[in-house]
Design an enzyme around this catalytic site. Structure first.
Site, PDB file in Angstrom:
ATOM      1  N   HIS A   1      45.534  43.005  14.396  1.00  0.00           N
ATOM      2  CA  HIS A   1      46.081  43.285  15.730  1.00  0.00           C
ATOM      3  C   HIS A   1      47.576  43.001  15.709  1.00  0.00           C
ATOM      4  CE1 HIS A   1      45.762  44.157  19.961  1.00  0.00           C
ATOM      5  NE2 HIS A   1      46.448  43.058  20.255  1.00  0.00           N
TER       6      HIS A   1
ATOM      7  N   TYR B   1      49.749  34.185  57.893  1.00  0.00           N
ATOM      8  CA  TYR B   1      49.765  32.753  57.589  1.00  0.00           C
ATOM      9  C   TYR B   1      51.165  32.234  57.317  1.00  0.00           C
ATOM     10  CZ  TYR B   1      44.675  32.950  57.115  1.00  0.00           C
ATOM     11  OH  TYR B   1      43.333  33.104  57.341  1.00  0.00           O
TER      12      TYR B   1
ATOM     13  N   ASP C   1      41.309  39.181  52.902  1.00  0.00           N
ATOM     14  CA  ASP C   1      40.615  40.446  53.128  1.00  0.00           C
ATOM     15  C   ASP C   1      41.443  41.482  53.878  1.00  0.00           C
ATOM     16  OD1 ASP C   1      38.062  39.211  52.187  1.00  0.00           O
ATOM     17  OD2 ASP C   1      38.330  38.039  54.020  1.00  0.00           O
TER      18      ASP C   1
ATOM     19  N   ARG D   1      43.291  51.972  18.367  1.00  0.00           N
ATOM     20  CA  ARG D   1      42.647  51.340  19.518  1.00  0.00           C
ATOM     21  C   ARG D   1      43.612  51.271  20.712  1.00  0.00           C
ATOM     22  NH1 ARG D   1      42.445  47.265  15.557  1.00  0.00           N
ATOM     23  NH2 ARG D   1      43.644  45.969  16.998  1.00  0.00           N
TER      24      ARG D   1
ATOM     25  N   CYS E   1      46.462  38.399  53.180  1.00  0.00           N
ATOM     26  CA  CYS E   1      45.321  37.520  53.413  1.00  0.00           C
ATOM     27  C   CYS E   1      44.205  37.824  52.410  1.00  0.00           C
ATOM     28  CB  CYS E   1      44.793  37.696  54.833  1.00  0.00           C
ATOM     29  SG  CYS E   1      46.056  37.559  56.120  1.00  0.00           S
TER      30      CYS E   1
ATOM     31  N   ARG F   1      45.659  34.515  16.723  1.00  0.00           N
ATOM     32  CA  ARG F   1      44.586  34.394  17.717  1.00  0.00           C
ATOM     33  C   ARG F   1      43.261  34.248  16.984  1.00  0.00           C
ATOM     34  NH1 ARG F   1      44.502  38.959  22.297  1.00  0.00           N
ATOM     35  NH2 ARG F   1      43.843  40.243  20.531  1.00  0.00           N
TER      36      ARG F   1
ATOM     37  N   LYS G   1      36.600  47.202  27.638  1.00  0.00           N
ATOM     38  CA  LYS G   1      36.423  45.797  28.016  1.00  0.00           C
ATOM     39  C   LYS G   1      36.952  45.575  29.430  1.00  0.00           C
ATOM     40  CE  LYS G   1      40.793  44.483  25.819  1.00  0.00           C
ATOM     41  NZ  LYS G   1      41.476  43.542  24.932  1.00  0.00           N
TER      42      LYS G   1
END
Length: 378
Positions: free
Chosen positions: A162, A265, A314, A221, A312, A133, A35
């Site tokens: 779980h 920044y 990027d 799992r 930042c 849950r 997942k």
């Protein structure tokens, strides 16, 4: 190829799966969660490597994740761990996914659509033993198992729960986990008392694989263990797994700045002396959390250098000192397996989070590069 890239060490993934399988009782199946794009590692390539390493099931968190794997050619059983909406039921059946069921309404809906489509659908009954849950109450499990058995187009292939605190060694959490397992055992027994086979029982996540051998049942799992990290600091020495993801980039610019010059920044960092700043083309849009600075460092060559100023979107900046040997285009490693030094676990500690968030957060715009025998056989 972009300078910033995530290197996926499939040989480490396969090594980790091997270590986990060695701990399991003979005949116990392995379900590998892929997942969230395999925790950021790339669902398809990880799925193939996992199956070739002995995984019996794959697990996804949404119907679309399962469809993507089917359309890419994956034929192994795929367990969908989250609850779908009614509109997704035909897709579940069409793509031969295995859903969790938790209540009579959904069991009936699924059975009706399966009948219309002329298909027989395997399901796993999810029991809530303390996670709060999804899942039915333990006392309802036998009743719902009977309902599944009465649906001619459904098959009870498995029964699951779980564990909420299996990664903790605190006495109260150990008692809680054992209480969950006791509830699960009683529910399984009540299902059998109705003359119904509960199918593959499964409960163990990474924490339970480490410290609850009795939770192996018919299948386990483990998630984060497969990707190379312990499920918690409490269990950091439980299984010597190896991190699978390495995040690296390259130095794209170097400039000299004078003492008193602010960087990035909001001017949160000011150079205490004349120094050189290296710019790296990686930022929070790539998954490098803004809150990692101050405190984070990167490895260039055999030395680590601090990231300074705000990260930042990027880019980020690194102080390479007043007399640098670093060159433009040098590789800078953000995290990775040995001998890279810091790992996603180290960054998680700095950001007060867990390694899951670090690896899952590496954006898809960062290319994945696969290494290892499995990659060569692709």
């Amino acid at each position: 190829m972009r300078a910033t890239r995530a290197i996926i060490h499939l040989e480490n993934l396969q090594y980790n799966i091997g270590l986990i399988r060695e701990r399991l009782p003979k005949g116990t199946k392995l379900c590998v969660p892929v997942k969230a794009d395999a925790y950021g590692h790339g669902a398809l390539r990880v799925a193939v490597a996992a199956i070739r390493s002995g995984a019996h099931f794959l697990a996804v968190a949404s119907v679309q994740e399962g469809i993507d794997l089917r359309e890419a050619g994956i034929v192994a059983p795929i367990l969908s761990l989250s609850l779908p909406i009614p509109e997704e039921i035909p897709l579940i059946i069409e793509h031969e996914l295995t859903p969790l069921v938790v209540d009579g309404e959904f069991i009936h809906q699924l059975g009706e659509v399966a009948k219309l489509m002329g298909k027989k659908v395997p399901v796993h009954l999810k029991i809530d033993t303390g996670m709060s849950r999804i899942g039915c109450a333990p006392g309802q499990a036998a009743f719902l198992a009977k309902q599944i058995a009465q649906e001619k187009h459904l098959v009870l292939e498995g029964t699951a729960t779980h564990l909420a605190a299996a990664d903790s060694t605190a006495p109260q959490d150990i008692a809680f986990t054992r209480g969950q397992l006791a509830q699960f055992d009683r529910a399984l027994e009540e299902i059998r008392n109705e003359g119904i086979d509960p199918g593959i029982a499964h409960a163990a996540n990474s924490g339970a694989v480490c410290q609850y051998p009795e939770a192996a049942y018919g299948m386990v799992r483990p998630g984060i263990l497969i990707y190379g990290y312990p499920p918690s600091e409490d269990l950091k020495d439980c299984i010597p797994v190896k991190p699978v993801m390495e995040l690296e980039t390259r130095v794209v610019a170097i400039k000299k700045i004078e003492a008193g010059t602010a960087v990035s920044y909001n001017r949160t960092w000011t150079a205490p002396e004349d120094t050189y700043i290296a710019t790296l083309p990686v930022g929070y849009a790539d998954g490098l959390l803004r809150r990692l600075s101050p405190g984070m460092s990167v490895r260039i060559g055999d030395k680590r250098f601090p990231v300074v100023g705000r990260i930042c979107m990027d880019q980020c900046m690194v102080d390479i000192g007043p007399d640098p040997w670093v060159q433009r285009w040098d590789v800078a490693t953000i995290f990775g397996p040995e001998p890279c030094g810091e790992s996603a676990r180290d960054l998680a500690g700095l950001a007060d989070t867990i390694p899951y968030e670090i690896t899952c957060g590496i954006n898809r715009r960062v290319p994945r590069v696969y290494l290892g025998d499995e990659a060569r056989n692709w």
